[in-house]
Design an enzyme around this catalytic site. Structure first.
Site, PDB file in Angstrom:
ATOM      1  CB  CYS A   1      -0.600   9.524   1.382  1.00  0.00           C
ATOM      2  SG  CYS A   1      -1.544   9.236  -0.108  1.00  0.00           S
TER       3      CYS A   1
ATOM      4  CB  SER B   1      -5.459   3.654   4.490  1.00  0.00           C
ATOM      5  OG  SER B   1      -6.540   3.531   3.588  1.00  0.00           O
TER       6      SER B   1
ATOM      7  CD  GLU C   1       7.197  10.226   1.374  1.00  0.00           C
ATOM      8  OE1 GLU C   1       6.485  11.168   1.799  1.00  0.00           O
ATOM      9  OE2 GLU C   1       6.724   9.182   0.885  1.00  0.00           O
TER      10      GLU C   1
ATOM     11  CG  HIS D   1       3.614  10.101  -0.924  1.00  0.00           C
ATOM     12  ND1 HIS D   1       4.166   8.965  -0.375  1.00  0.00           N
ATOM     13  CD2 HIS D   1       2.358   9.761  -1.293  1.00  0.00           C
ATOM     14  CE1 HIS D   1       3.292   7.982  -0.413  1.00  0.00           C
ATOM     15  NE2 HIS D   1       2.182   8.429  -0.970  1.00  0.00           N
TER      16      HIS D   1
ATOM     17  N   GLY E   1       0.997   4.498   1.575  1.00  0.00           N
ATOM     18  CA  GLY E   1       0.919   3.072   1.245  1.00  0.00           C
ATOM     19  C   GLY E   1      -0.527   2.744   0.947  1.00  0.00           C
TER      20      GLY E   1
ATOM     21  CB  ILE F   1       0.840   8.806  -5.148  1.00  0.00           C
ATOM     22  CG1 ILE F   1       2.096   9.592  -5.544  1.00  0.00           C
ATOM     23  CG2 ILE F   1       0.808   7.439  -5.833  1.00  0.00           C
ATOM     24  CD1 ILE F   1       3.393   8.963  -5.072  1.00  0.00           C
TER      25      ILE F   1
HETATM   26  N1  GLN Z   1      -4.933   5.201  -2.054  1.00  0.00           N
HETATM   27  C1  GLN Z   1      -4.295   4.826  -0.816  1.00  0.00           C
HETATM   28  C2  GLN Z   1      -5.352   4.507   0.248  1.00  0.00           C
HETATM   29  O1  GLN Z   1      -6.498   4.855   0.112  1.00  0.00           O
HETATM   30  C3  GLN Z   1      -3.361   5.916  -0.312  1.00  0.00           C
HETATM   31  C4  GLN Z   1      -2.273   6.168  -1.334  1.00  0.00           C
HETATM   32  C5  GLN Z   1      -0.966   6.651  -0.777  1.00  0.00           C
HETATM   33  O2  GLN Z   1      -0.676   6.537   0.405  1.00  0.00           O
HETATM   34  N2  GLN Z   1      -0.148   7.159  -1.665  1.00  0.00           N
HETATM   35  O3  GLN Z   1      -5.065   3.902   1.204  1.00  0.00           O
END
Ligand code: GLN
Length: 178
Positions: free
Chosen positions: A61, A31, A160, A158, A29, A116
């Site tokens: 992530c 952070s 999942e 990720h 998500g 991602i």
């Molecule tokens: N770019 C997001 C971050 O720095 C992490 C991306 C992800 O969880 N897919 O929080």
């Protein structure tokens, strides 16, 4: 992913819900948002307490970033449980998201990983085991992306999204052992 392994998964947003689970997954998500909400819901200290008490935890992530002790960027709320410094958005912007096959220590078959806007591990403490690295497509350099430190597992991608449960299996095994 947990259902595939015959494990019940429930959502955790409060300290009461945290108290009822045997292990925790902090998903991807954003952070800083995860950190702010965890603060708001009073989850930071309870999570620290459970993980220091041995509860297995997996961060993926943004979840890995939240578990870490620092980032190479400005300060943000972090659990400071996983002894690594991460670099956020390390492979580039959203359009630089990519997939790769990774060799994982202790597994004979490679696993597919979806990155991602992913972080990589910039620096890891002596107690941190690097289970896999990926070649950064832009620099050609190897970057650690799967780590374990005792009861803490983290991936910068990720797991999942591919339908392979290997990392969830490690979490479930750690839970059964603990
Ligand atoms: N770019 C997001 C971050 O720095 C992490 C991306 C992800 O969880 N897919 O929080």
């Amino acid at each position: 992913m947990l259902r595939d392994l015959g494990v019940e998964g429930v959502e955790v947003r409060t300290p009461e819900e945290l108290a009822a689970v045997d292990a925790l997954i902090i998903p991807g998500g954003e952070s800083t948002t995860i950190g702010k909400l965890a603060n708001l819901y009073g989850l930071i200290e309870p999570i620290r307490g459970r993980v220091r008490g041995g509860m297995p935890i997996l961060g993926t992530c943004a979840g890995m970033i939240f578990l870490a002790s620092g980032t190479t960027g400005p300060e943000q709320p972090q659990l400071d449980l996983l002894d690594v410094v991460v670099e956020r958005n390390a492979f580039g912007r959203q359009v630089d998201s990519f997939e790769a096959d990774l060799a994982i220590a202790g597994r004979d078959k490679p696993v597919r990983a979806v990155f991602i806007r992913a972080p990589w591990i910039h620096k890891a403490g002596a107690g941190v085991e690097v289970l896999a690295s990926v070649v950064d497509p832009s620099s050609g350099e190897d970057r650690p992306v799967v780590v374990r430190q005792g009861n803490i597992l983290a991936t910068s991608f990720h797991p999942e999204l591919i339908g392979e449960t290997w990392i969830h299996e490690l979490l479930v095994e750690a839970t059964a052992a603990g």
